[in-house]
Write a protein that holds these residues in place. Sequence first.
Motif, PDB file in Angstrom:
ATOM      1  N   GLU A   7       0.839  -1.213   0.000  1.00 16.35           N
ATOM      2  CA  GLU A   7       0.000   0.000   0.000  1.00 16.35           C
ATOM      3  C   GLU A   7       0.871   1.259   0.000  1.00 16.35           C
ATOM      4  OE1 GLU A   7      -2.400  -0.637   3.470  1.00 16.35           O
ATOM      5  OE2 GLU A   7      -3.905  -1.816   2.369  1.00 16.35           O
ATOM      6  N   LYS A   8       1.952   1.223   0.775  1.00 18.66           N
ATOM      7  CA  LYS A   8       2.863   2.367   0.808  1.00 18.66           C
ATOM      8  C   LYS A   8       3.575   2.536  -0.533  1.00 18.66           C
ATOM      9  CE  LYS A   8       3.507   2.259   5.751  1.00 18.66           C
ATOM     10  NZ  LYS A   8       4.128   1.549   6.842  1.00 18.66           N
ATOM     11  N   MET A   9       3.945   1.410  -1.154  1.00 21.13           N
ATOM     12  CA  MET A   9       4.597   1.468  -2.463  1.00 21.13           C
ATOM     13  C   MET A   9       3.643   2.040  -3.507  1.00 21.13           C
ATOM     14  SD  MET A   9       7.709   0.666  -2.294  1.00 21.13           S
ATOM     15  CE  MET A   9       7.897   0.704  -4.049  1.00 21.13           C
ATOM     16  N   LEU A  10       2.372   1.677  -3.431  1.00 21.17           N
ATOM     17  CA  LEU A  10       1.376   2.204  -4.372  1.00 21.17           C
ATOM     18  C   LEU A  10       1.283   3.720  -4.237  1.00 21.17           C
ATOM     19  CD1 LEU A  10      -0.866   1.866  -6.463  1.00 21.17           C
ATOM     20  CD2 LEU A  10      -2.442   1.362  -4.576  1.00 21.17           C
ATOM     21  N   ARG A  11       1.218   4.207  -3.011  1.00 15.46           N
ATOM     22  CA  ARG A  11       1.139   5.660  -2.798  1.00 15.46           C
ATOM     23  C   ARG A  11       2.384   6.358  -3.329  1.00 15.46           C
ATOM     24  NH1 ARG A  11      -1.237   4.165   2.186  1.00 15.46           N
ATOM     25  NH2 ARG A  11       0.655   4.624   3.361  1.00 15.46           N
ATOM     26  N   LEU A  12       3.548   5.759  -3.074  1.00 16.05           N
ATOM     27  CA  LEU A  12       4.799   6.357  -3.532  1.00 16.05           C
ATOM     28  C   LEU A  12       4.876   6.364  -5.060  1.00 16.05           C
ATOM     29  CD1 LEU A  12       7.508   7.597  -2.749  1.00 16.05           C
ATOM     30  CD2 LEU A  12       8.434   5.273  -2.575  1.00 16.05           C
ATOM     31  N   GLU A  13       4.489   5.262  -5.662  1.00 19.22           N
ATOM     32  CA  GLU A  13       4.543   5.182  -7.126  1.00 19.22           C
ATOM     33  C   GLU A  13       3.567   6.176  -7.754  1.00 19.22           C
ATOM     34  OE1 GLU A  13       5.776   1.821 -10.284  1.00 19.22           O
ATOM     35  OE2 GLU A  13       5.193   1.231  -8.285  1.00 19.22           O
ATOM     36  N   GLU A  14       2.387   6.317  -7.158  1.00 17.34           N
ATOM     37  CA  GLU A  14       1.422   7.305  -7.661  1.00 17.34           C
ATOM     38  C   GLU A  14       1.985   8.720  -7.535  1.00 17.34           C
ATOM     39  OE1 GLU A  14      -2.420   6.818  -5.823  1.00 17.34           O
ATOM     40  OE2 GLU A  14      -2.961   5.201  -7.208  1.00 17.34           O
ATOM     41  N   MET A  15       2.721   8.976  -6.467  1.00 15.57           N
ATOM     42  CA  MET A  15       3.319  10.301  -6.280  1.00 15.57           C
ATOM     43  C   MET A  15       4.354  10.576  -7.377  1.00 15.57           C
ATOM     44  SD  MET A  15       5.361  11.826  -2.970  1.00 15.57           S
ATOM     45  CE  MET A  15       4.144  11.124  -1.868  1.00 15.57           C
ATOM     46  N   VAL A  16       5.199   9.577  -7.664  1.00 19.00           N
ATOM     47  CA  VAL A  16       6.220   9.747  -8.704  1.00 19.00           C
ATOM     48  C   VAL A  16       5.560   9.981 -10.056  1.00 19.00           C
ATOM     49  CG1 VAL A  16       8.068   8.560  -9.968  1.00 19.00           C
ATOM     50  CG2 VAL A  16       8.000   8.455  -7.470  1.00 19.00           C
ATOM     51  N   GLU A  17       4.549   9.191 -10.385  1.00 12.37           N
ATOM     52  CA  GLU A  17       3.841   9.374 -11.660  1.00 12.37           C
ATOM     53  C   GLU A  17       3.157  10.737 -11.720  1.00 12.37           C
ATOM     54  OE1 GLU A  17       1.400   6.469 -13.770  1.00 12.37           O
ATOM     55  OE2 GLU A  17       2.224   4.944 -12.429  1.00 12.37           O
ATOM     56  N   THR A  18       2.528  11.130 -10.626  1.00 18.48           N
ATOM     57  CA  THR A  18       1.835  12.425 -10.591  1.00 18.48           C
ATOM     58  C   THR A  18       2.808  13.565 -10.844  1.00 18.48           C
ATOM     59  OG1 THR A  18       0.131  11.614  -9.067  1.00 18.48           O
ATOM     60  CG2 THR A  18       0.464  13.996  -9.160  1.00 18.48           C
ATOM     61  N   LEU A  19       3.938  13.564 -10.143  1.00 18.03           N
ATOM     62  CA  LEU A  19       4.923  14.621 -10.323  1.00 18.03           C
ATOM     63  C   LEU A  19       5.453  14.661 -11.755  1.00 18.03           C
ATOM     64  CD1 LEU A  19       6.878  14.259  -6.955  1.00 18.03           C
ATOM     65  CD2 LEU A  19       5.349  16.132  -7.613  1.00 18.03           C
ATOM     66  N   THR A  20       5.665  13.486 -12.324  1.00 13.96           N
ATOM     67  CA  THR A  20       6.158  13.424 -13.710  1.00 13.96           C
ATOM     68  C   THR A  20       5.120  13.977 -14.674  1.00 13.96           C
ATOM     69  OG1 THR A  20       7.474  11.464 -13.153  1.00 13.96           O
ATOM     70  CG2 THR A  20       7.079  11.896 -15.495  1.00 13.96           C
ATOM     71  N   LEU A  21       3.866  13.531 -14.529  1.00 16.12           N
ATOM     72  CA  LEU A  21       2.812  13.976 -15.445  1.00 16.12           C
ATOM     73  C   LEU A  21       2.509  15.459 -15.274  1.00 16.12           C
ATOM     74  CD1 LEU A  21       0.459  10.858 -15.250  1.00 16.12           C
ATOM     75  CD2 LEU A  21       1.946  11.532 -17.161  1.00 16.12           C
ATOM     76  N   GLU A  22       2.466  15.916 -14.035  1.00 13.66           N
ATOM     77  CA  GLU A  22       2.247  17.350 -13.809  1.00 13.66           C
ATOM     78  C   GLU A  22       3.373  18.166 -14.443  1.00 13.66           C
ATOM     79  OE1 GLU A  22      -0.319  17.439  -9.634  1.00 13.66           O
ATOM     80  OE2 GLU A  22       1.855  17.763  -9.571  1.00 13.66           O
ATOM     81  N   GLY A  23       4.600  17.675 -14.332  1.00 10.69           N
ATOM     82  CA  GLY A  23       5.741  18.357 -14.920  1.00 10.69           C
ATOM     83  C   GLY A  23       5.655  18.461 -16.434  1.00 10.69           C
ATOM     84  N   LEU A  24       4.931  17.529 -17.049  1.00 10.74           N
ATOM     85  CA  LEU A  24       4.731  17.564 -18.502  1.00 10.74           C
ATOM     86  C   LEU A  24       3.520  18.399 -18.893  1.00 10.74           C
ATOM     87  CD1 LEU A  24       5.449  13.802 -19.315  1.00 10.74           C
ATOM     88  CD2 LEU A  24       6.934  15.766 -19.794  1.00 10.74           C
ATOM     89  N   GLY A  25       2.759  18.868 -17.884  1.00  8.47           N
ATOM     90  CA  GLY A  25       1.604  19.716 -18.176  1.00  8.47           C
ATOM     91  C   GLY A  25       0.264  19.004 -18.172  1.00  8.47           C
ATOM     92  N   VAL A  26       0.205  17.798 -17.626  1.00  3.62           N
ATOM     93  CA  VAL A  26      -1.058  17.055 -17.566  1.00  3.62           C
ATOM     94  C   VAL A  26      -1.874  17.552 -16.381  1.00  3.62           C
ATOM     95  CG1 VAL A  26      -2.123  14.769 -17.380  1.00  3.62           C
ATOM     96  CG2 VAL A  26       0.032  15.042 -18.623  1.00  3.62           C
ATOM     97  N   GLY A  27      -3.171  17.791 -16.598  1.00  2.00           N
ATOM     98  CA  GLY A  27      -4.050  18.286 -15.555  1.00  2.00           C
ATOM     99  C   GLY A  27      -4.455  17.197 -14.568  1.00  2.00           C
ATOM    100  N   GLY A  28      -4.878  17.629 -13.387  1.00  2.00           N
ATOM    101  CA  GLY A  28      -5.256  16.705 -12.317  1.00  2.00           C
ATOM    102  C   GLY A  28      -6.379  15.756 -12.689  1.00  2.00           C
ATOM    103  N   GLU A  29      -7.363  16.249 -13.443  1.00  2.00           N
ATOM    104  CA  GLU A  29      -8.487  15.403 -13.846  1.00  2.00           C
ATOM    105  C   GLU A  29      -8.019  14.260 -14.746  1.00  2.00           C
ATOM    106  OE1 GLU A  29     -12.472  16.391 -16.218  1.00  2.00           O
ATOM    107  OE2 GLU A  29     -12.200  17.672 -14.436  1.00  2.00           O
ATOM    108  N   SER A  30      -7.124  14.574 -15.681  1.00  2.00           N
ATOM    109  CA  SER A  30      -6.580  13.548 -16.581  1.00  2.00           C
ATOM    110  C   SER A  30      -5.753  12.527 -15.812  1.00  2.00           C
ATOM    111  CB  SER A  30      -5.718  14.186 -17.671  1.00  2.00           C
ATOM    112  OG  SER A  30      -6.477  15.009 -18.505  1.00  2.00           O
TER     113      SER A  30
END
Length: 198
Positions: A7-30
């Motif tokens: 469960e902790k790994m899932l949260r961490l992996e989601e955080m890494v993906e979120t930061l990467t996607l946000e950095g590319l300009g992807v919106g929160g809804e997407s």
Amino acid sequence: MIVSFAEKMLRLEEMVETLTLEGLGVGGESICAHFGQLTHGFRFSHYDPPLNKETGISMVPHRDDTMTTAILQHEVEGLEVRVEDGRWVAVPPEPGTITFVAGEQFTVVTNGRVKACDHRVRTPSNRERYAMLFGRKRQDGVAVTVLNDLVDADHPLMYRPLKHEEYSMFRYTPEASKFDDPLEAYCGVQKDGDGARV
């Protein structure tokens, strides 16, 4: 204990993906919609001492066909990644460190902006080694598609939709082995003679 760790790994992996996607300009809804189509898995890997003592290779160079993989090494060296200039760089098995590797599905989702990481296992000490891997991929039956936020005039569509299970079957065929980039061969949008994508 393992469930709590996953469960902790899932949260961490989601955080890494979120930061990467946000950095590319992807919106929160997407990003939320993207996460809603993923599944995950957790496994332990055991590598025997390498058969070829000279090279120390236990696993040949490859790219994961997942979205991302988090790798935790245990004490013995082995993980190496290929950097942009083609060199192989060792990732030391430091206590408390986790290595995140982008897979081919992430290449599709990011419209080619995040390349899948070439990596291998090479153990010069010729010892057996263990690792834990936590991976995420698109749910079976759900197509992996480029996020709309990442397609525009400067970044034309690079990949057609693909289904993970169908691509996985293709990438281990003799046909796929003919290509340097099986993903591009399988679902890449081809360029015409003028460089336009068709």
